[in-house]
Scaffold this active site. Structure first.
Site, PDB file in Angstrom:
ATOM      1  CE  LYS A   1      41.123  45.597   7.069  1.00  0.00           C
ATOM      2  NZ  LYS A   1      41.679  44.356   7.944  1.00  0.00           N
TER       3      LYS A   1
ATOM      4  CG  ASP B   1      43.108  40.396   6.511  1.00  0.00           C
ATOM      5  OD1 ASP B   1      44.127  40.931   6.432  1.00  0.00           O
ATOM      6  OD2 ASP B   1      42.266  40.983   7.093  1.00  0.00           O
TER       7      ASP B   1
END
Ligand code: ATR
Length: 280
Positions: free
Chosen positions: A73, A110
Site C-alpha cells: 500500500k 478507504d
C-alpha cells in the site's frame, strides 16, 4: 485478452503478499456477474522485491487497474505517476487505475468506504455536529481522520494505546490526541466513536470500554467485521446506542475501483453482504 466471441475481456485484480485471504475477488466477481460484464478480477501474489517488474507485466498484459493490499500500500506510491489528494494525504494507495498511456493513477478509497458505510446505515448522519473519537493510530485510522476532516467534523480525537503514535498522527493532520485510558470519558461528548484497532477481532482480545455515560445519540462503529457484531457493538446496542458494522466499509471502498475499470457504478446489496458474511 480476447474471448472466442471477439469481445475484449476487461481485466482487473488485487495485488498483495500473501493474497489468498483477500475478499475483493468475491466482491468484484459478484458485481461482474450481477451486471453481466465480460470481465475478470483475479488475485496476484506479488513478493515485495518483484513489485515493479510484476506490475509492469500486468500493465503489458492489458490490466485496467488493481486493488492494492498489504504489504504494497505504501511502496506502490513510487510507481504511480499521479496520486489523488486522498492517497497523497493518507500516504497509501488501495486502488490503481492504469491510464491509456500505461501510467498509473493511485487513489485511496478507504475514507470513501467509511463515509458511505455510515450513510448507508444512517442516511442523515451529520458529521459536523459533534466530535469524533477514533481508537487506533494505524493505516485505517489515517484514512478515517482524512475522511472526517473532509466532512467538517468539528473535533477529531485520536486515542491510541501507544500515545506517541496518536500524537504524531494528530500533529500531522491538525487534530487532537488522547491517552488510551481516556476512551471511557471521551464518549460522553462525542457524536461518533470508531474502533480501528484489531481489538474484538476473532482471535484478538476484546475491546474494554465503558459506554454507560455515553451521549445517547452516539453512533458506534467498528471496522472489525469478523465477527460482524463485535462485543463493542453488542455492548453499544445493549446500552441503547446506534451501531454500524464494519463490513460495509470493505464493500463501499470497492465501488470506485469497479466503476473505473468496468464502467458501471455498482451497488452494495443485501445479497452481497450475505455472500461476504458466509465467506468470512
Ligand atoms: P491498520 O492498518 O488496520 O490500522 P495497524 O497499522 O497495524 O493496522 O494498527 C493497529 C492498531 O491497533 C494500532 O493503533 C494498535 O495500537 P499501537 O499503536 O499501540 O500498537 C492497535 N492495537 C493492536 N493491538 C492492540 C491492543 N492489544 N490494545 C490496544 N490497541 C491495540
Amino acid at each position: 485478452m480476447n474471448r472466442t466471441d471477439g469481445t475484449a475481456l476487461i481485466k482487473a485484480g488485487v495485488i498483495g503478499h500473501p493474497i489468498g485471504h483477500s475478499k475483493s475477488p468475491l466482491i468484484h466477481g459478484y458485481w461482474l456477474k450481477k451486471y453481466g460484464i465480460a470481465g475478470d478480477y483475479s488475485r496476484y501474489d506479488i513478493a515485495p522485491e518483484n513489485l515493479a517488474r510484476d506490475v509492469d507485466h500486468l500493465i503489458k498484459e492489458g490490466i485496467q487497474g488493481f486493488n492494492v493490499t498489504i504489504p504494497h500500500k505504501q511502496t506502490i506510491l513510487k510507481l504511480c505517476s499521479e496520486l489523488s489528494p486522498e492517497a497523497e494525504k493518507i500516504g497509501a494507495v488501495n486502488t490503481v487505475i492504469v491510464r491509456a498511456d500505461g501510467t498509473l493513477f493511485g487513489t485511496n478509497t478507504d475514507g470513501f468506504g467509511f463515509i458511505h458505510n455510515i450513510r448507508d446505515s444512517v442516511s442523515n448522519f451529520d458529521f459536523s455536529r459533534k466530535p469524533a473519537v477514533i481508537l487506533g493510530a494505524g493505516g485505517a485510522a489515517r484514512s478515517i481522520v482524512c475522511a472526517l476532516i473532509e466532512q467538517n467534523c468539528p473535533k477529531i480525537i485520536v486515542c491510541n494505546r501507544t500515545k506517541d503514535k496518536a500524537d504524531a498522527l494528530a500533529l500531522e493532520f491538525g487534530v487532537s490526541s488522547a491517552d488510551w485510558d481516556e476512551r471511557h470519558f471521551l464518549v460522553r461528548s462525542a457524536g461518533l466513536f470508531i474502533n480501528t484497532t484489531s481489538l474484538g477481532m476473532v482471535g484478538q482480545p476484546p475491546l474494554i470500554i465503558d459506554l454507560q455515560d455515553a451521549d445517547p445519540k452516539l453512533l458506534v462503529c467498528d471496522i472489525v467485521y469478523v465477527p460482524l457484531m463485535t462485543e463493542l457493538l453488542k455492548q453499544a446496542q445493549g446500552t441503547g446506542l446506534s451501531v454500524v458494522t464494519g463490513m460495509g466499509m470493505l464493500l463501499h471502498q470497492a465501488r470506485p475501483g469497479f466503476e473505473a475499470w468496468f464502467g458501471q457504478s455498482p451497488e452494495v446489496t443485501d445479497e452481497l453482504r450475505t455472500l461476504l458474511s458466509n465467506a468470512a
